[in-house]
Design a protein around this motif. Sequence first.
Motif, short mmCIF file in Angstrom:
data_model
loop_
_atom_site.label_atom_id
_atom_site.label_comp_id
_atom_site.label_asym_id
_atom_site.label_seq_id
_atom_site.Cartn_x
_atom_site.Cartn_y
_atom_site.Cartn_z
N GLY A 1 -0.16 4.72 -0.89
CA GLY A 1 -1.44 4.42 0.38
C GLY A 1 -2.50 3.94 0.03
N ARG A 2 -2.59 3.57 -1.08
CA ARG A 2 -3.74 2.56 -1.61
C ARG A 2 -3.70 1.75 -2.73
N LEU A 3 -4.41 0.57 -2.74
CA LEU A 3 -4.15 -0.28 -3.96
C LEU A 3 -5.58 -0.32 -4.69
N GLY A 4 -5.31 -0.76 -5.98
CA GLY A 4 -6.59 -1.01 -6.60
C GLY A 4 -7.63 -2.01 -5.83
N TRP A 5 -8.68 -1.79 -6.30
CA TRP A 5 -9.68 -2.66 -5.39
C TRP A 5 -9.52 -4.30 -5.91
N ARG A 6 -8.98 -4.71 -7.02
CA ARG A 6 -8.81 -6.14 -7.49
C ARG A 6 -7.55 -6.52 -6.53
N GLN B 1 0.72 -1.26 0.05
CA GLN B 1 0.05 -0.08 0.02
C GLN B 1 0.79 1.11 -0.02
N ARG B 2 1.91 1.22 0.75
CA ARG B 2 2.78 2.38 0.78
C ARG B 2 3.58 2.53 -0.51
N TRP C 1 -5.32 -9.40 -1.71
CA TRP C 1 -4.58 -9.40 -0.45
C TRP C 1 -5.68 -9.90 0.65
N ARG C 2 -6.86 -9.42 0.63
CA ARG C 2 -7.83 -9.86 1.65
C ARG C 2 -8.20 -11.51 1.52
N ALA C 3 -8.08 -11.84 0.31
CA ALA C 3 -8.60 -13.37 0.27
C ALA C 3 -7.22 -14.38 0.45
#
Length: 758
Positions: free
Chosen positions: A492-497, A487-488, A502-504
């Motif tokens: 500071g943010r990644l694309g939704w995919r 993210q950094r 990462w969450r999966a």
Amino acid sequence: MDTGTHHRTCHLCEAMCGITITVREGQIDSIQGDPQDPLSRGYICPKAVALQDLHNDPERLRQPVRRTADGWQPLAWDEALDLVAEQLDRVRQAHGRDAVGAYLGNPNVHNHGALVANLPFLKALGTRNRFSATSNDQLPHMLANLELFGHQLLFPIPDIDRIDLLICLGANPMASNGSLMSVPGFRHRIKALQGRGGELVVIDPRRTETAAVADRFHFIRPGSDALMLMAMVHTLFDEGLVNPGHIEPWLKDRDLVELAALPFAPEQVDAHTGIAAADIRALARQLATTPRAALYGRMGTSTQAHGGVATWLIHVLNILTGKLDVPGGVMFTQPAVDLVGLGAMAGQAGHLGRRHSRVQGLPEFGGEFPASTMAEEMLTPGDGQIRGFVCLAGNPVLSSPNGQRLEQALAGLDFMVSVDHYINETNRHADVILPPTSALERSHYDLIFNLLSVRNTSKFSPPLFEADANSRHDWQILLELAHRLEQRRHGGRLGWRQELGWRAFKQLGPDPILDLLLRSGPYGHGGGPLRSLGQPLTDLVLDLLPERHPLHTLAELSPLNRRWQALPKGLSLSSLQQAPSGVDLGPLQPSLPERLFTRDGRINLAPRRYLKDLERLHDRLRDHPGEGLQLIGRRHLRSNNSWLHNSHRLVKGKARCTLQIHPGDAADLGLEPGQPARVRGRAGEVVIPVEITEDLMPGVVSIPHGWGHHRPGTGQSVAAAHAGCSINDVLGDDQVDPLSGTSVLNGQTVTVHPCGEP
């Protein structure tokens, strides 16, 4: 799991011993060997019983801590992870991605979750300054595997249960339970070997625990193994004993090996090795004429000045005498999760020297620089200087040479984080320590050591205890840090995919990935409707696509490959859970030439880097054998590096951190038993009590590895009360095998004096 008996694998060394743990009212009541385990057959060593000590240890960290001027302060997990990611990114932004270094200790290879998560973490970290215990341990073996067979993880393993002659060089499996040869119950297996008329021969500078059960023993001077091995090769050609057997069509450059061995007649090396020429010739003859035999070498042969050449020559001797790929010789394993095939498919078979270290110019291996370069890379200013550091389950201050210099380097870092259960001699310099759950609170599967086992087996152990809600597994820690670093790196943010991925990944964990690997491996689901549908397609892919095409490699690994049709099928995570003691997949089997990964499908018997390095061996042959005391390490059954010294049951009794010395040398130096002696080497000196024994070759002294717990500020009171001293406070980090970059841990010259002398 408050009460009951549970089956697990002990994770404390390479042996993978099966254990049964009885739990009563949430507490461990007993730990015993599991007689149903197909590999260990009920054997355990004293380390396994100490698993409860490690789990229950009140000094084991259970939440993140931060070092402050007032001591270690606890942190909440999110606060700690955010802080670490912020500080590592700060170092990267200010000084470049290579300003962060990373070190992986060997507990990582006992942990399938850490192995899975290390890959995305190191990718997110982005540094090329990576290090591990490999270059203080087995790097020469991995290099020889790569050069001869085309893959760094393709280890030839002695088929000890069918062997009639085992020549053991610089190894002590009675204490180690095998190293790069997972062999629980070595004593029982050697008794079986001797019971069928076989023989164990041990060659070592110390009459080890393994030598005590051997049929014959020879002293050898430290660092001279390559000379003896080359003399054995000379003997094979000189006496017409070369017979590679069925693998001969796949050999190349045998004539170059014969030419290289010409100057190394046994009569030319006996004074340097301490082994009579007649005995060297007899060893070569016995290896050549015993149909079921193997030569096995380990730490004593690999961590020395000629470790690369010595390890290569062990392979050469087994090949020239027809012991490779035959029952009772040395064979390749076929594990349920084939990391060799998967690595080759991913283009990760191994490599050496694509880059060189900034200061000394030493070669990287597999993307890692030699551990002996860490301190100088931290202390030497300039572009690429390491200013931030990540230590994953390691204690290099005690396990790498010149630990005192490394301490100095760690103290000057801008930021350091450690993932570890304890405050140890290395991470007492860390700014943040992130402690994972205990081994009994996570699942266990041996991805690495099944590659090294003397028998093909497979076993999965679910968690024994439920982890506390305020704890994290090591794979969770690594994935959370990787996610934050990515993210950094992207502002500071990644694309939704990417966020969804990462969450999966974090939700999935390592066990479903393990299940997929088991199902798609050679013992996976290859029967029923799947076979009728998939077999023709698999055959078509294998017939039509080039061998190096990814789909061809994937088809080779599939359980539908006809090559695996004789193997048991149906392996999965669920099937292993129904067999808590493990599944026996059978003895090692011949696998050549299919198992070769070289470009031309042949065994490269004389790689040019080894032939070039023989110039150094020639120089040694021309020199006088040398004077002064040579220092070697040693290992004890109740110890494993620096991990286990906070267990009272493993350190109690007679002190084991002593200087072993031959009576003649002790008399010459005026040393008495129990007297403190001062040992000086290239890096510094230690004071250590004297143990006089005829088990040491004259001119050789020994200090065990892994001690040195006298450093202030650690959180291990039992270890501190049995501090000992560190052999690595004596050994110089400038001493490496230039061929491989491996640290010279055996054979450095030292001086010894009674403590009262200057």
